[in-house]
Design an enzyme around this catalytic site. Structure first.
Site, PDB file in Angstrom:
ATOM      1  N   LYS A  42      75.949 -86.277 -48.203  1.00 49.12           N
ATOM      2  CA  LYS A  42      75.108 -86.629 -47.047  1.00 49.12           C
ATOM      3  C   LYS A  42      73.827 -87.314 -47.473  1.00 49.12           C
ATOM      4  O   LYS A  42      73.301 -88.150 -46.744  1.00 49.12           O
ATOM      5  CB  LYS A  42      74.813 -85.388 -46.188  1.00 49.12           C
ATOM      6  CG  LYS A  42      76.070 -84.863 -45.503  1.00 49.12           C
ATOM      7  CD  LYS A  42      75.889 -84.578 -44.039  1.00 49.12           C
ATOM      8  CE  LYS A  42      77.256 -84.402 -43.402  1.00 49.12           C
ATOM      9  NZ  LYS A  42      77.264 -83.761 -42.117  1.00 49.12           N
ATOM     10  N   LYS A  57      87.278 -87.766 -46.147  1.00 50.91           N
ATOM     11  CA  LYS A  57      87.527 -86.784 -45.084  1.00 50.91           C
ATOM     12  C   LYS A  57      87.339 -87.418 -43.700  1.00 50.91           C
ATOM     13  O   LYS A  57      86.416 -88.207 -43.510  1.00 50.91           O
ATOM     14  CB  LYS A  57      86.508 -85.649 -45.303  1.00 50.91           C
ATOM     15  CG  LYS A  57      86.602 -84.486 -44.370  1.00 50.91           C
ATOM     16  CD  LYS A  57      85.465 -83.499 -44.615  1.00 50.91           C
ATOM     17  CE  LYS A  57      84.273 -83.795 -43.747  1.00 50.91           C
ATOM     18  NZ  LYS A  57      83.640 -82.657 -43.087  1.00 50.91           N
ATOM     19  N   LYS A 114      83.442 -86.432 -37.922  1.00 50.45           N
ATOM     20  CA  LYS A 114      83.075 -86.817 -36.552  1.00 50.45           C
ATOM     21  C   LYS A 114      81.886 -87.769 -36.518  1.00 50.45           C
ATOM     22  O   LYS A 114      81.661 -88.423 -35.526  1.00 50.45           O
ATOM     23  CB  LYS A 114      82.891 -85.608 -35.638  1.00 50.45           C
ATOM     24  CG  LYS A 114      81.784 -84.648 -35.981  1.00 50.45           C
ATOM     25  CD  LYS A 114      81.629 -83.652 -34.851  1.00 50.45           C
ATOM     26  CE  LYS A 114      81.944 -82.232 -35.249  1.00 50.45           C
ATOM     27  NZ  LYS A 114      81.047 -81.691 -36.291  1.00 50.45           N
TER      28      LYS A 114
HETATM   29  P1  ATP Z   1      79.891 -84.174 -39.712  1.00 49.82           P
HETATM   30  O1  ATP Z   1      80.699 -85.411 -39.668  1.00 49.82           O
HETATM   31  O2  ATP Z   1      78.705 -84.192 -38.797  1.00 49.82           O
HETATM   32  O3  ATP Z   1      79.547 -83.737 -41.098  1.00 49.82           O
HETATM   33  P2  ATP Z   1      82.268 -82.639 -39.516  1.00 49.82           P
HETATM   34  O4  ATP Z   1      83.249 -83.415 -38.732  1.00 49.82           O
HETATM   35  O5  ATP Z   1      82.423 -82.611 -40.997  1.00 49.82           O
HETATM   36  O6  ATP Z   1      80.803 -83.055 -39.112  1.00 49.82           O
HETATM   37  P3  ATP Z   1      81.557 -79.853 -39.046  1.00 49.82           P
HETATM   38  O7  ATP Z   1      80.937 -79.468 -37.777  1.00 49.82           O
HETATM   39  O8  ATP Z   1      80.660 -79.969 -40.214  1.00 49.82           O
HETATM   40  O9  ATP Z   1      82.358 -81.216 -38.893  1.00 49.82           O
HETATM   41  O10 ATP Z   1      82.760 -78.880 -39.330  1.00 49.82           O
HETATM   42  C1  ATP Z   1      83.339 -78.007 -38.415  1.00 49.82           C
HETATM   43  C2  ATP Z   1      84.583 -77.414 -39.022  1.00 49.82           C
HETATM   44  O11 ATP Z   1      85.587 -78.406 -39.132  1.00 49.82           O
HETATM   45  C3  ATP Z   1      84.387 -76.865 -40.435  1.00 49.82           C
HETATM   46  O12 ATP Z   1      85.125 -75.670 -40.556  1.00 49.82           O
HETATM   47  C4  ATP Z   1      84.959 -77.913 -41.322  1.00 49.82           C
HETATM   48  O13 ATP Z   1      85.452 -77.396 -42.543  1.00 49.82           O
HETATM   49  C5  ATP Z   1      86.094 -78.428 -40.466  1.00 49.82           C
HETATM   50  N1  ATP Z   1      86.418 -79.817 -40.783  1.00 49.82           N
HETATM   51  C6  ATP Z   1      85.584 -80.872 -40.674  1.00 49.82           C
HETATM   52  N2  ATP Z   1      86.227 -82.007 -41.003  1.00 49.82           N
HETATM   53  C7  ATP Z   1      87.488 -81.644 -41.357  1.00 49.82           C
HETATM   54  C8  ATP Z   1      88.623 -82.366 -41.793  1.00 49.82           C
HETATM   55  N3  ATP Z   1      88.588 -83.671 -41.937  1.00 49.82           N
HETATM   56  N4  ATP Z   1      89.763 -81.685 -42.039  1.00 49.82           N
HETATM   57  C9  ATP Z   1      89.814 -80.344 -41.867  1.00 49.82           C
HETATM   58  N5  ATP Z   1      88.772 -79.606 -41.460  1.00 49.82           N
HETATM   59  C10 ATP Z   1      87.618 -80.236 -41.204  1.00 49.82           C
END
Ligand code: ATP
Ligand code: LTN
Length: 336
Positions: free
Chosen positions: A120, A202, A205
């Site tokens: 990040k 990954k 969002k």
């Molecule tokens: P950001 O993009 O803002 O970092 P994020 O999409 O990574 O957000 P988080 O809110 O940080 O999402 O994560 C919420 C949950 O979703 C966590 O348990 C995280 O491990 C899971 N998660 C996030 N992205 C993935 C992915 N690509 N595959 C599987 N699990 C995920």
């Protein structure tokens, strides 16, 4: 929660309202939240981690809408606040208080090793703030406040859970058994859903490329179009193999949604091309997400219901977490 006096294990997890919830969030985490809640085996507590979200700069009006949308999405996935609280982290001041305390029991070196911090800070080089650095102690506080046994998350959060355990063990070794030592609960398939446009990264969002993520709010045509455009390789043989990141990702998604093993998928698509497989993955995901989207469209319009759900969850979460917070303050030497 149905009953706080029995010996059920406690489950805690949270998600950031940093954008629209993706298929990755759902398969990696939220699907397990729902399963664990529905099983009746656990006392579950879930949160919208909005304090974590401001580690990256947000536009206030967008943030407000993201919070409502994310809350409605999680309800639509099947979380039932009659069974367990789903609260908003910023509505419970114990989280900020616990984060400060735990910051004083977390080492600079430990935080420096967090890969999410490194990723990040590379992505937001103009705003490497102290909150981004200490994000894991806020997350550790979230978990430890509720004395959680199990934390359902995607595999990207494994390092943060390990650090939570280290912080809890360090605190306990000084003050006695204050915190339960939690464990991550990571699914076999879907734990790391990759970007459809760059399958070595990954699915996230906050990704700017709209074709990279399938969103819980995408309509059926959009979902199908995103899968048809997914980046694969030039082999055209559906099999799971090192280096075939695009196909491996589609196979994991398909397996997670249908429950089929990789062997079964390889067998079913023997002699068929990637085109057929992408359509099958698209259809399977549409079947999974369509009912969620329909419920979401109902919930998101009903602000009164959403407010009722989080208000009663906030109150319950405050009460449960205050017990741990009081104990921590007393053990350290603060006076009443
Ligand atoms: P950001 O993009 O803002 O970092 P994020 O999409 O990574 O957000 P988080 O809110 O940080 O999402 O994560 C919420 C949950 O979703 C966590 O348990 C995280 O491990 C899971 N998660 C996030 N992205 C993935 C992915 N690509 N595959 C599987 N699990 C995920
Ligand atoms: N950091 C998490 C979101 C989160 C979380 C938590 C997950 C905040 N607090 C407590 C589990 C338990 C993430 O997914 N990026």
């Amino acid at each position: 929660m149905e009953n706080t006096n029995d010996k059920k294990q406690i489950v805690f997890s949270a998600i950031q309202p940093s954008g629209t919830i993706t298929l990755g969030n759902y398969l990696g985490a939220v699907k397990n939240w729902v399963k664990m809640q529905q099983s009746g085996e656990f006392d579950c507590i879930y949160a919208l981690a909005d304090l974590h979200t401001i580690t990256v700069r947000q536009t206030p009006s967008v943030m407000r809408q993201n919070i409502i949308n994310a809350y409605a999405s999680i309800l639509a996935c099947g979380i039932d606040v009659e069974k367990s609280p789903f609260f908003i982290q910023s509505h419970n001041p114990n989280h900020a208080q616990m984060a400060w305390v735990l910051n004083c029991y977390t080492q600079f070196g430990e935080l420096s090793r967090m890969t999410q911090f490194k990723d990040k800070s590379a992505k937001h080089a103009d705003n490497i703030n102290a909150g981004l650095f200490t994000y894991p102690s806020l997350m550790a506080g979230d978990i430890l406040l509720y004395q959680a046994d199990k934390v359902p998350v995607g595999s990207d959060q494994k390092q943060h859970i390990e650090l939570t355990r280290d912080i809890a063990q360090r605190f306990n070794s000084i003050y006695g058994e204050v915190f339960k030592i939690p464990e991550g609960f990571i699914p076999k398939d879907g734990a790391r859903v990759m970007s459809l446009q760059n399958p070595t990264a990954k699915m996230s969002k906050s990704d700017e490329n709209v074709n990279a993520c399938v969103l819980l709010t995408d309509d059926n045509d959009t979902i199908m179009r995103k899968f048809k455009r997914a980046i694969t390789d030039s082999e055209a043989h559906v099999c799971y193999k090192e280096g075939k990141d695009g196909i491996n990702n589609l196979m994991s998604i398909y397996s997670s949604v249908t429950g089929l093993s990789f062997e079964q998928i390889e067998h079913d698509f023997e002699g068929k091309g990637y085109g057929d497989f992408k359509v099958a993955v698209g259809e399977a995901v549409i079947n999974e997400l369509e009912p969620i989207r329909k419920r979401y469209e109902q919930f998101v319009k009903d602000k009164k219901y959403i407010t009722e759900c989080y208000t009663k969850s906030d109150e319950l979460a405050f009460k449960i977490s205050r017990r741990t917070m009081d104990k921590v303050m007393k053990k350290i030497g603060f006076i009443k």
